[in-house]
Design a protein around this motif. Structure first.
Motif, mmCIF file in Angstrom:
data_model
loop_
_atom_site.group_PDB
_atom_site.id
_atom_site.type_symbol
_atom_site.label_atom_id
_atom_site.label_comp_id
_atom_site.label_asym_id
_atom_site.label_seq_id
_atom_site.Cartn_x
_atom_site.Cartn_y
_atom_site.Cartn_z
ATOM 1 N N PRO A 191 0.830 -1.205 0.000
ATOM 2 C CA PRO A 191 0.000 0.000 0.000
ATOM 3 C C PRO A 191 0.866 1.257 0.000
ATOM 4 O O PRO A 191 1.840 1.353 0.740
ATOM 5 C CB PRO A 191 -0.798 -0.125 1.299
ATOM 6 C CG PRO A 191 -0.856 -1.595 1.567
ATOM 7 C CD PRO A 191 0.454 -2.141 1.089
ATOM 8 N N GLY A 192 0.518 2.197 -0.868
ATOM 9 C CA GLY A 192 1.260 3.448 -0.947
ATOM 10 C C GLY A 192 2.309 3.485 -2.036
ATOM 11 O O GLY A 192 2.771 4.562 -2.421
ATOM 12 N N GLU A 193 2.708 2.318 -2.545
ATOM 13 C CA GLU A 193 3.711 2.280 -3.612
ATOM 14 C C GLU A 193 3.066 2.560 -4.968
ATOM 15 O O GLU A 193 1.966 2.087 -5.252
ATOM 16 C CB GLU A 193 4.399 0.914 -3.672
ATOM 17 C CG GLU A 193 5.382 0.644 -2.550
ATOM 18 C CD GLU A 193 6.046 -0.709 -2.684
ATOM 19 O OE1 GLU A 193 7.112 -0.893 -2.064
ATOM 20 O OE2 GLU A 193 5.500 -1.581 -3.396
ATOM 21 N N VAL A 194 3.756 3.304 -5.807
ATOM 22 C CA VAL A 194 3.327 3.498 -7.190
ATOM 23 C C VAL A 194 3.873 2.324 -7.989
ATOM 24 O O VAL A 194 5.092 2.108 -8.042
ATOM 25 C CB VAL A 194 3.846 4.825 -7.770
ATOM 26 C CG1 VAL A 194 3.357 4.996 -9.196
ATOM 27 C CG2 VAL A 194 3.406 5.991 -6.902
ATOM 28 N N ASN A 195 2.997 1.558 -8.608
ATOM 29 C CA ASN A 195 3.398 0.327 -9.289
ATOM 30 C C ASN A 195 3.217 0.473 -10.796
ATOM 31 O O ASN A 195 2.094 0.533 -11.297
ATOM 32 C CB ASN A 195 2.560 -0.850 -8.777
ATOM 33 C CG ASN A 195 3.072 -2.185 -9.278
ATOM 34 O OD1 ASN A 195 4.144 -2.273 -9.859
ATOM 35 N ND2 ASN A 195 2.290 -3.229 -9.054
#
Length: 314
Positions: A216-220
């Motif tokens: 959660p919170g990571e740009v993938n």
């Protein structure tokens, strides 16, 4: 006598060092001793199979790194570890080099106890402690790790007692009209430092979109193969045209931006297959392939840490 032998070997190695030794360059990049208690826990039991290994824990771990770095089978690893002075130096000039059976048994114990995952987690902890945390985002992708299908039909299961190298868990799949048999290596690489942060291994037939390695919170950033798949982080997946819904100009421009971000994500696979020669495995199960993949990605991260160090010193 032993001190004389070590002196002689160091003198012999000095000639190799003058020509540059990649193993000597990566050796000081991480703290190897921290892995010792992780490995030692595998032997702390009171069964007939318990007790400490006869060979130093770090020597055993480094043997698997050497195997991954040079794409060696167990017999070839044993031969080269006894023959090459640079291997001896990397291992710390041990009194005895592990034989192929010892290497196989050690790898199996890693799998049975889950310590291969603990080794990977410790590597990530050390990477983070160097200030190399994920900031800008991550790239998720997958590549085929092929295996030997044997001579039976693709849909005929391999018998448990069969004495053949045919993969037990490998599966057939087709991509771009080309067939592959074996497994998939799924990786998550950070954009900031191009280090592999998470991995997963699956049969080759599993669709990429079924694996989500993000937090959660990571740009993938992901290609079209992940379109419609789940994503725990911010979903920067390329759009894909569907029947009756062609891409508009805005979606095409977005895809181009994601493509530029994703471009470095192919480098680990190029290193793994072209430098480490680890794109094909001889092991027969998903678990064994996964452990192989862990040490291959471990080796890639060591190589990348050296690249980062070189950039910071120029």
């Amino acid at each position: 006598m032993k001190s004389f032998e070590k002196y002689f070997m160091n003198k012999q190695y000095a000639r190799v060092e003058e020509l540059s030794d990649k193993l000597a360059e990566i050796d000081p990049l991480i703290d190897w001793d921290v892995f010792r208690p992780i490995i030692r826990e595998m032997y702390d039991n009171h069964t007939e199979k318990g007790g400490r290994p006869n060979i130093d824990e770090i020597v055993m771990m480094k043997m698997l790194v050497l195997q991954s770095w040079y794409g060696l089978s167990d017999p070839e690893l044993e031969r080269q570890a006894n023959d090459r002075i640079s291997f001896h130096k990397f291992l710390g000039f041990p009194e005895r080099i592990p034989d192929r059976s010892t290497v196989w048994a050690f790898r199996e114990r890693l799998i049975d106890t889950g310590k291969d995952e603990k080794i990977w987690e410790e590597l990530q902890r050390q990477i983070d402690s160097k200030g190399l945390k994920v900031k800008e985002g991550v790239i998720q992708d997958a590549t085929f790790i092929t295996s030997d299908p044997g001579h039976k039909k693709a849909d005929e299961p391999r018998e448990p007692t069969a004495k053949t190298r045919r993969s037990k868990d490998g599966e057939w799949t087709t991509k771009n009209k080309k067939s592959y048999f074996g497994y998939k290596l799924h990786t998550k690489m950070d954009i900031d430092h191009q280090l592999i942060r998470e991995i997963e291994t699956s049969p080759a037939s599993l669709h990429d979109s079924q694996i989500d390695l993000t937090k959660p919170g990571e740009v993938n950033y992901r290609d079209r193969g992940y379109f419609g798949g789940k994503c725990k982080g911010y979903n920067a997946t390329m759009n894909r045209a569907t029947r009756g819904h062609p891409l508009n100009i805005r979606e095409k421009l977005r895809n181009k931006r994601i493509t530029r971000k994703r471009a470095p994500g192919e480098r680990p696979y190029a290193v793994i297959k072209n430098i480490f020669h680890s794109g094909h495995v001889k092991v027969t199960t998903t678990l064994r392939t996964h452990t192989k993949n862990i040490f291959t990605c471990f080796s890639y991260n060591l190589l990348q840490l050296k690249t980062i160090q070189n950039k910071n010193t120029t």
